[in-house]
Structures are given as C-alpha cells and as structure tokens.
Scaffold this motif. Structure first.
Motif, PDB file in Angstrom:
ATOM      1  N   LEU A   1     -21.367 -60.098   7.141  1.00  0.00           N
ATOM      2  CA  LEU A   1     -20.391 -59.289   7.929  1.00  0.00           C
ATOM      3  C   LEU A   1     -19.500 -59.028   6.838  1.00  0.00           C
ATOM      4  O   LEU A   1     -18.858 -59.670   6.294  1.00  0.00           O
ATOM      5  N   LEU A   2     -19.012 -57.563   7.114  1.00  0.00           N
ATOM      6  CA  LEU A   2     -17.878 -57.035   6.187  1.00  0.00           C
ATOM      7  C   LEU A   2     -16.897 -57.452   6.701  1.00  0.00           C
ATOM      8  O   LEU A   2     -16.513 -57.309   7.928  1.00  0.00           O
ATOM      9  N   MET A   3     -15.675 -57.858   5.979  1.00  0.00           N
ATOM     10  CA  MET A   3     -14.414 -58.533   6.498  1.00  0.00           C
ATOM     11  C   MET A   3     -13.235 -57.380   6.099  1.00  0.00           C
ATOM     12  O   MET A   3     -11.931 -57.776   6.439  1.00  0.00           O
TER      13      MET A   3
ATOM     14  N   PRO B   1     -16.492 -44.043   7.557  1.00  0.00           N
ATOM     15  CA  PRO B   1     -16.742 -44.869   8.777  1.00  0.00           C
ATOM     16  C   PRO B   1     -18.139 -45.690   8.494  1.00  0.00           C
ATOM     17  O   PRO B   1     -18.796 -46.374   9.319  1.00  0.00           O
ATOM     18  N   ARG B   2     -18.511 -45.546   7.219  1.00  0.00           N
ATOM     19  CA  ARG B   2     -19.804 -46.173   6.616  1.00  0.00           C
ATOM     20  C   ARG B   2     -19.724 -47.479   6.628  1.00  0.00           C
ATOM     21  O   ARG B   2     -20.418 -48.395   7.256  1.00  0.00           O
ATOM     22  N   LEU B   3     -18.511 -48.131   5.876  1.00  0.00           N
ATOM     23  CA  LEU B   3     -18.355 -49.623   5.728  1.00  0.00           C
ATOM     24  C   LEU B   3     -16.946 -49.979   6.340  1.00  0.00           C
ATOM     25  O   LEU B   3     -16.185 -49.619   5.619  1.00  0.00           O
ATOM     26  N   CYS B   4     -17.117 -50.483   7.539  1.00  0.00           N
ATOM     27  CA  CYS B   4     -15.628 -50.886   8.369  1.00  0.00           C
ATOM     28  C   CYS B   4     -15.832 -52.332   8.465  1.00  0.00           C
ATOM     29  O   CYS B   4     -16.881 -53.071   8.274  1.00  0.00           O
ATOM     30  N   ASN B   5     -14.610 -52.991   8.675  1.00  0.00           N
ATOM     31  CA  ASN B   5     -14.378 -54.199   9.166  1.00  0.00           C
ATOM     32  C   ASN B   5     -15.562 -54.468  10.401  1.00  0.00           C
ATOM     33  O   ASN B   5     -15.200 -54.021  11.342  1.00  0.00           O
ATOM     34  N   GLY B   6     -16.343 -55.367  10.083  1.00  0.00           N
ATOM     35  CA  GLY B   6     -17.261 -55.929  11.235  1.00  0.00           C
ATOM     36  C   GLY B   6     -18.739 -55.208  11.004  1.00  0.00           C
ATOM     37  O   GLY B   6     -19.567 -55.502  11.797  1.00  0.00           O
TER      38      GLY B   6
END
Length: 346
Positions: free
Chosen positions: A141-143, A149-154
C-alpha cells in the motif's frame, strides 16, 4: 468508512442489516453480542483460519493480480496488522529483502535527547516502519502521494522487483491499473511529535492486512475482519438509541444519514436518493460517497471554545479550513503559493 450502495439486491440487504445494527434493532445474546447468520458473514475460530479463508492457496494464487487486489484482512490496530502480515509473509517461498530507514532529528539540539535507537523504535500512524520487509509478488500500500492521480496515498501495488535503492511494482487499483512504476525512498517528516525528525524510507506498507481506518476508499470482494481487539474504546459504542441529535433521515425520519438509505429497485425516480458532488464535468452525477465527520472542540484567540465540524479523510495529506471558519475563530492569514492535486488529477 466510505459507504457506496449499489442498486442490486445483495447490496440493499447488506445495507439494511447495517442500519438495523446501528439502530439497535437486532437482538443480543447473554454477553451483549449480536449473533450473525452465515448469509451476513462467516465466523471463524482462529487467526490462522481467517487467513486461510481470505487467502486460500496463497502460493498458487499470488501470481494472479486480480485475485490479489480484491481481498485483505482488516483490524482495528497496527499491532494486529503486523502480526497477521508476518504470518502470511512466511507462506511465500521467495527471498525476503529488508530495508532499514535512516532516521535523523531535524535540530542538532535534540541529538542527545533522542538517539537513533529511539527514533528507529517509533511506530507512527501514516509513517512507514524503520524495518521494512518485502518479498517479490506481495501486495503493498502506498503511503504518500507521489504522482497523482496514478500514485496516490492508498494506491495498492504488487512488488515485481526489489533493488537496493528502488522498488519496482505494478499498480493494482485506480485508473493506472497495470502500469509498471518505480518507488524510491523519500524523506518523511511526522508532525504529531513534540520534536521534529526525518525518516528516509520507502513509503510502502504490506497490504495483506490493513487497519479499518486505512481501508477507506478500497474496493474489496473478500474482506476478513479481525476483531480480537475491540473497535471501540470503553464507553464509545454509540448506537442510534443513545443519539441525541435532532437530525433525522430525510426519507424515513429515522436516526441515520439519508445517503445510507438502501435503494429500492422498484421505487419511482422521485423516491430515489441521489448525491451530486462538484466535478470538473459540470452536471455529471457521481456515485454516492459518505465520508465520516467529527465535532472538534476548538479554542479561538480570545480563549472561547467552539465546536467545528471536521471532515475525516485518511487519504488527504493537507488540512483545509473554510473562510468562514477563519473569520469565526479570528485566525491570522499568511499568503503562499502551493500546488494541490485531488482525485482525478483536478
């Protein structure tokens, strides 16, 4: 939790059961617990059985990205999450790579007060651990927001390659699903401590399990819920019967939010509940989303105490207040320029 209701029969029945639980309409046993039928959920006797039910045949199915991104185990606390993912990690027959963070205090005056060993021991909400154990094939999970919007928190990803200074992964969710990306180490500075320190680490967390709070916005087909630890602190199991607010549902006048009202496929258009939110496409209707709010006691400059309604969203990395709140509390304003990215890149 964000609640999305669809017009199919199963979703309507599930939503109705949730309303009955919140309003205290379901009977309880002698211990005050609410019994559930197999149609609502499947109860298990042990932690190992829960893992097996949610992740059956792990070694064979872990290569299937669709299977991997649609299931997880939810628990109230991070301690339980860590215990679960370490058990699952042991079932994956690939080499483990260990990444230790570099922790430093921001002020030289704090060096003697907060040694490196103490900084390494800190486990903070929203901050990756000092010791990060990763395996190829596991979901993470990315924090932090890296490339909205590709790599967002969650955002959930699947690890494909582990290097010394980078992690290669495939995006499992969102509009960029299937894209291959590179995750670097980044400096992370927590803001909820009496001192400032910086942790240089990959902004990743193993996603076989996650906290109930962090699961906001996730779409799951199979969700295991670990309730070995109570979700509510003592005295906070608030139910509709105890609620004193005068606000009621605009449809049935009961004690719940109108957006939680189950849809009736046979009802007329006039009786259907609909939520329209602001969008870059004017007039476009969105899916119904309900975000949790809380009343926060705030003390203004003159010492008076006021209650402010706050929106709770774990996916946000910035906090905002309305102009009316600034004037209400008599706050000072300082102008600056900052770039803000929201969902959809707006």
């Amino acid at each position: 939790m964000r609640v999305q209701l669809f017009s199919d029969i199963a979703s309507g029945a599930y939503a109705q059961k949730l309303l009955e639980i919140g309003e205290g309409l379901l009977g309880t046993d002698q211990d005050g617990m609410i019994p559930f039928t197999q149609q609502f959920c499947h109860a298990v006797e042990s932690e190992d059985e829960l893992i097996e039910k949610v992740f059956p045949n792990m070694q064979q199915n872990i290569v299937d990205e669709n299977w991997l991104c649609e299931r997880t185990i939810l628990a109230p606390k991070n301690e339980t999450i860590t215990k679960i993912y370490k058990k699952i990690l042991a079932e994956i027959n690939t080499e483990t790579s260990v990444y230790n963070s570099i922790d430093t205090v921001m002020s030289s005056d704090d060096t003697t007060n907060y040694p490196v060993e103490f900084l390494n021991s800190l486990e903070l909400s929203g901050v990756p651990s000092h010791k990060l154990e990763l395996k190829v094939g596991e979901p993470v999970l990315l924090m932090r927001n890296l490339d909205a919007p590709r790599l967002c928190n969650g955002t959930r990803l699947r690890v494909t390659e582990l290097g010394r200074h980078i992690v290669k992964a495939t995006i499992l969710t969102g509009e960029a699903k299937g894209d291959n990306v590179i995750i670097p180490r980044i400096p992370i500075i927590p803001n909820n401590l009496p001192f400032n320190f910086k942790r240089l680490q990959f902004p990743l967390k193993v996603a076989f399990s996650m906290t109930i709070n962090k699961s906001q916005g996730q779409t799951l087909k199979v969700a295991g819920i670990h309730l070995g630890t109570p979700c509510f602190s003592h005295g906070s199991n608030h139910s509709a019967k105890e609620c004193r607010t005068p606000v009621r549902c605009s449809i049935c006048k009961r004690t719940h939010h109108s957006l939680l009202h189950p849809k009736d496929a046979n009802s007329s258009e006039e009786n259907k509940t609909e939520c329209v939110v602001n969008s870059s496409e004017a007039g476009k209707k969105q899916q119904q989303v309900l975000l949790a709010t809380a009343l926060v006691k705030t003390i203004c400059r003159n010492g008076n105490e006021y209650s402010i309604r706050a929106l709770l969203d774990q996916g946000s990395q910035a906090s905002f207040v309305t102009e009316s709140t600034v004037q209400y509390l008599g706050l000072k304003k300082t102008g600056f320029t900052s770039q803000i990215a929201g969902l959809g890149g707006n």
